[in-house]
Design a protein around this motif. Structure first.
Motif, PDB file in Angstrom:
ATOM      1  N   ARG A  65       0.835  -1.191   0.000  1.00 35.45           N
ATOM      2  CA  ARG A  65       0.000   0.000   0.000  1.00 35.45           C
ATOM      3  C   ARG A  65       0.873   1.245   0.000  1.00 35.45           C
ATOM      4  NH1 ARG A  65      -3.228   1.021   5.342  1.00 35.45           N
ATOM      5  NH2 ARG A  65      -4.302  -0.901   4.722  1.00 35.45           N
ATOM      6  N   VAL A  66       0.479   2.247  -0.770  1.00 38.33           N
ATOM      7  CA  VAL A  66       1.177   3.519  -0.770  1.00 38.33           C
ATOM      8  C   VAL A  66       0.867   4.208   0.564  1.00 38.33           C
ATOM      9  CG1 VAL A  66       1.423   5.746  -1.902  1.00 38.33           C
ATOM     10  CG2 VAL A  66       1.047   3.690  -3.273  1.00 38.33           C
ATOM     11  N   GLY A  67       1.876   4.373   1.401  1.00 35.76           N
ATOM     12  CA  GLY A  67       1.659   4.814   2.779  1.00 35.76           C
ATOM     13  C   GLY A  67       1.962   6.264   3.024  1.00 35.76           C
ATOM     14  N   VAL A  68       0.989   7.113   2.833  1.00 40.33           N
ATOM     15  CA  VAL A  68       1.185   8.551   2.974  1.00 40.33           C
ATOM     16  C   VAL A  68       0.300   9.096   4.094  1.00 40.33           C
ATOM     17  CG1 VAL A  68       1.726   8.729   0.526  1.00 40.33           C
ATOM     18  CG2 VAL A  68      -0.607   9.128   1.304  1.00 40.33           C
ATOM     19  N   ALA A  69       0.426  10.399   4.347  1.00 36.43           N
ATOM     20  CA  ALA A  69      -0.306  11.036   5.433  1.00 36.43           C
ATOM     21  C   ALA A  69      -1.800  11.104   5.141  1.00 36.43           C
ATOM     22  CB  ALA A  69       0.232  12.439   5.669  1.00 36.43           C
ATOM     23  N   THR A  70      -2.603  10.815   6.156  1.00 35.55           N
ATOM     24  CA  THR A  70      -4.051  10.858   6.036  1.00 35.55           C
ATOM     25  C   THR A  70      -4.662  11.460   7.295  1.00 35.55           C
ATOM     26  OG1 THR A  70      -4.553   8.731   7.112  1.00 35.55           O
ATOM     27  CG2 THR A  70      -3.936   8.662   4.790  1.00 35.55           C
ATOM     28  N   VAL A  71      -5.893  11.934   7.170  1.00 33.79           N
ATOM     29  CA  VAL A  71      -6.717  12.227   8.338  1.00 33.79           C
ATOM     30  C   VAL A  71      -7.985  11.399   8.209  1.00 33.79           C
ATOM     31  CG1 VAL A  71      -5.844  14.535   8.831  1.00 33.79           C
ATOM     32  CG2 VAL A  71      -7.706  14.263   7.203  1.00 33.79           C
ATOM     33  N   GLY A  72      -8.473  10.939   9.341  1.00 32.96           N
ATOM     34  CA  GLY A  72      -9.651  10.090   9.311  1.00 32.96           C
ATOM     35  C   GLY A  72     -10.407  10.131  10.621  1.00 32.96           C
ATOM     36  N   THR A  73     -11.504   9.390  10.672  1.00 32.68           N
ATOM     37  CA  THR A  73     -12.389   9.356  11.831  1.00 32.68           C
ATOM     38  C   THR A  73     -12.427   7.951  12.412  1.00 32.68           C
ATOM     39  OG1 THR A  73     -13.758  11.118  10.905  1.00 32.68           O
ATOM     40  CG2 THR A  73     -14.748   9.747  12.628  1.00 32.68           C
ATOM     41  N   VAL A  74     -12.260   7.858  13.717  1.00 32.01           N
ATOM     42  CA  VAL A  74     -12.324   6.566  14.402  1.00 32.01           C
ATOM     43  C   VAL A  74     -13.768   6.055  14.359  1.00 32.01           C
ATOM     44  CG1 VAL A  74     -12.003   5.356  16.589  1.00 32.01           C
ATOM     45  CG2 VAL A  74     -10.390   7.164  15.907  1.00 32.01           C
ATOM     46  N   VAL A  75     -13.962   4.845  13.855  1.00 28.62           N
ATOM     47  CA  VAL A  75     -15.306   4.258  13.785  1.00 28.62           C
ATOM     48  C   VAL A  75     -15.460   3.067  14.733  1.00 28.62           C
ATOM     49  CG1 VAL A  75     -15.733   5.061  11.429  1.00 28.62           C
ATOM     50  CG2 VAL A  75     -14.649   2.832  11.791  1.00 28.62           C
ATOM     51  N   ARG A  76     -14.345   2.533  15.233  1.00 29.80           N
ATOM     52  CA  ARG A  76     -14.411   1.490  16.252  1.00 29.80           C
ATOM     53  C   ARG A  76     -13.128   1.550  17.059  1.00 29.80           C
ATOM     54  NH1 ARG A  76     -14.961  -3.175  13.302  1.00 29.80           N
ATOM     55  NH2 ARG A  76     -12.798  -3.839  13.605  1.00 29.80           N
ATOM     56  N   SER A  77     -13.229   1.380  18.382  1.00 36.01           N
ATOM     57  CA  SER A  77     -12.047   1.490  19.218  1.00 36.01           C
ATOM     58  C   SER A  77     -12.149   0.594  20.442  1.00 36.01           C
ATOM     59  CB  SER A  77     -11.839   2.942  19.671  1.00 36.01           C
ATOM     60  OG  SER A  77     -10.731   3.038  20.557  1.00 36.01           O
ATOM     61  N   ASP A  78     -11.048  -0.118  20.707  1.00 34.02           N
ATOM     62  CA  ASP A  78     -10.900  -0.883  21.935  1.00 34.02           C
ATOM     63  C   ASP A  78      -9.849  -0.240  22.833  1.00 34.02           C
ATOM     64  OD1 ASP A  78     -12.753  -2.856  21.125  1.00 34.02           O
ATOM     65  OD2 ASP A  78     -11.197  -3.878  19.953  1.00 34.02           O
ATOM     66  N   SER A  79      -9.530   1.015  22.543  1.00 30.94           N
ATOM     67  CA  SER A  79      -8.489   1.717  23.284  1.00 30.94           C
ATOM     68  C   SER A  79      -9.087   2.859  24.097  1.00 30.94           C
ATOM     69  CB  SER A  79      -7.441   2.287  22.320  1.00 30.94           C
ATOM     70  OG  SER A  79      -6.590   3.202  22.983  1.00 30.94           O
ATOM     71  N   PRO A  80      -8.640   3.051  25.346  1.00 31.81           N
ATOM     72  CA  PRO A  80      -9.106   4.198  26.127  1.00 31.81           C
ATOM     73  C   PRO A  80      -8.555   5.526  25.615  1.00 31.81           C
ATOM     74  CG  PRO A  80      -7.384   3.019  27.308  1.00 31.81           C
ATOM     75  CD  PRO A  80      -7.708   2.192  26.100  1.00 31.81           C
ATOM     76  N   GLU A  81      -7.557   5.463  24.728  1.00 30.55           N
ATOM     77  CA  GLU A  81      -6.921   6.681  24.238  1.00 30.55           C
ATOM     78  C   GLU A  81      -7.699   7.327  23.092  1.00 30.55           C
ATOM     79  OE1 GLU A  81      -2.955   5.680  23.174  1.00 30.55           O
ATOM     80  OE2 GLU A  81      -2.470   4.810  25.131  1.00 30.55           O
ATOM     81  N   LEU A  82      -8.480   6.541  22.357  1.00 32.92           N
ATOM     82  CA  LEU A  82      -9.226   7.061  21.216  1.00 32.92           C
ATOM     83  C   LEU A  82     -10.669   6.595  21.303  1.00 32.92           C
ATOM     84  CD1 LEU A  82      -6.660   6.432  18.312  1.00 32.92           C
ATOM     85  CD2 LEU A  82      -7.239   8.623  19.371  1.00 32.92           C
ATOM     86  N   ALA A  83     -11.589   7.523  21.025  1.00 28.96           N
ATOM     87  CA  ALA A  83     -13.010   7.214  21.071  1.00 28.96           C
ATOM     88  C   ALA A  83     -13.607   7.297  19.676  1.00 28.96           C
ATOM     89  CB  ALA A  83     -13.729   8.190  22.000  1.00 28.96           C
ATOM     90  N   VAL A  84     -14.723   6.620  19.492  1.00 25.63           N
ATOM     91  CA  VAL A  84     -15.445   6.708  18.226  1.00 25.63           C
ATOM     92  C   VAL A  84     -15.776   8.169  17.950  1.00 25.63           C
ATOM     93  CG1 VAL A  84     -17.580   6.101  17.033  1.00 25.63           C
ATOM     94  CG2 VAL A  84     -16.368   4.379  18.395  1.00 25.63           C
TER      95      VAL A  84
END
Length: 329
Positions: A65-84
């Motif tokens: 995959r071409v791995g470049v910078a992106t911005v996106g929205t969390v849609v599922r999380s099992d981490s306390p650091e990031l929320a949907v």
């Protein structure tokens, strides 16, 4: 989850074409799942697609995959650091969705900038090169090559905000030159196809140039040497003029003898940045935007993931102005 992504079909050895890319389906899984909202595009990515990549990091391989910078929205999380619903930045690249450990995603403040795409700009490079490498200050006469591109369109404005007395830019068409003056606040600009670059610089900077911010190289670098003041600082960021050539052409050797004779400092620098450098840019960027002293130049291409390679190839041909991203529908 199955997602679509753009993979490198073959490493590039000459002029890049659509055939160098392919759309593939792949499974993603991890601690957090992120929907890609926008992907950033920059000419520097081309080097990482080459078989003879000269950047000191691993080149992308066919099937990767071409791995470049992106911005996106969390849609599922099992981490306390990031929320949907959290907005995040990552280097997950040209894909509709990505997944992985929370540590691979940087949480962003949705209210910091007017648009999430502002987080994908090349501001850290422009700011570091202009503020730290060239050390622009009061009274400087600054020339920026490739001034309508993602880095140059920011670099000239940064120079103005740092106190430069005069800022001059070169671009690839009269329309882009007008854009630099009328929309981005350059004092003067010219189409580098229109006659001798050195003659245009002598006309626009009769007392010489004290700072040159170069993303083009080649003839524009040579012209800047001819009009450089003694002690001028040359912040060397790139060599777009020869980027589609072979390895020797892509990395021309600056004329050190001429620079030494004119007492010019040649200051090449890398586009990889520390968290402190990124934070410095964001602080100044946010302040200047709020004060109305800065315009964020960007082109946002609307489309699906399959449209990203075409947008990247168009960027390489100079079809866009400012920082370029693709907003995925």
């Amino acid at each position: 989850m199955i997602t679509r992504e753009i993979q490198l079909a073959a490493q590039i050895t000459g002029i890049p074409t659509p055939g160098h890319f392919t759309v593939a389906e792949t499974e993603v899984a991890g601690e957090v799942l992120v929907r890609t909202d926008q992907v950033g595009l920059a000419a520097t990515y081309l080097e990482l697609m080459r078989a003879d990549c000269a950047i000191p990091v691993p080149a992308w391989q066919p099937g990767q995959r071409v791995g470049v910078a992106t911005v996106g929205t969390v849609v599922r999380s099992d981490s306390p650091e990031l929320a949907v619903g959290d907005l995040v930045r990552s280097m997950t690249g040209w894909s509709e969705y990505s997944a992985g450990p929370a540590s691979g995603y940087a949480k962003l403040d949705r209210g910091l900038f007017p648009d999430p795409g502002h987080h994908l700009g090349q501001g850290p490079t422009a700011y570091y090169g202009m503020a730290d490498v060239a050390a622009v200050g009061e009274g400087d006469v600054v020339f920026v090559s490739g001034a309508a591109g993602g880095i140059g369109s920011l670099a000239g404005q940064i120079a103005r905000c740092l106190g430069a007395a005069r800022v001059i830019g070169s671009a690839g068409s009269p329309a882009k030159a007008d854009y630099l003056v009328n929309e981005l606040g350059y004092d003067a600009a010219f189409d580098y196809h229109d006659g001798s670059v050195a003659d245009r610089l002598r006309e626009l900077a009769p007392d010489g140039v004290s700072v040159f911010f170069d993303v083009v190289g080649g003839a524009q670098y040579e012209a800047a040497l001819q009009v450089a003041r003694p002690g001028a600082r040359f912040a060397l960021c790139g060599s777009l003029s020869s980027q589609l050539g072979d390895a020797a052409e892509r990395f021309p050797k600056p004329d050190r003898a001429a620079a030494e004779a004119r007492n010019v400092e040649l200051l090449p620098f890398s586009c990889y940045h520390t968290p402190d450098q990124i934070a410095a840019w964001q602080e100044h960027f946010g302040t200047w935007l709020a004060e109305g002293r800065f315009v964020y130049p960007q082109t946002v291409v609307e489309g699906g993931i399959e449209d990203v390679p075409a947008a990247f190839l168009a960027l390489l041909q100079g079809s866009y102005r400012g920082n370029v991203s693709v907003r995925l529908s």
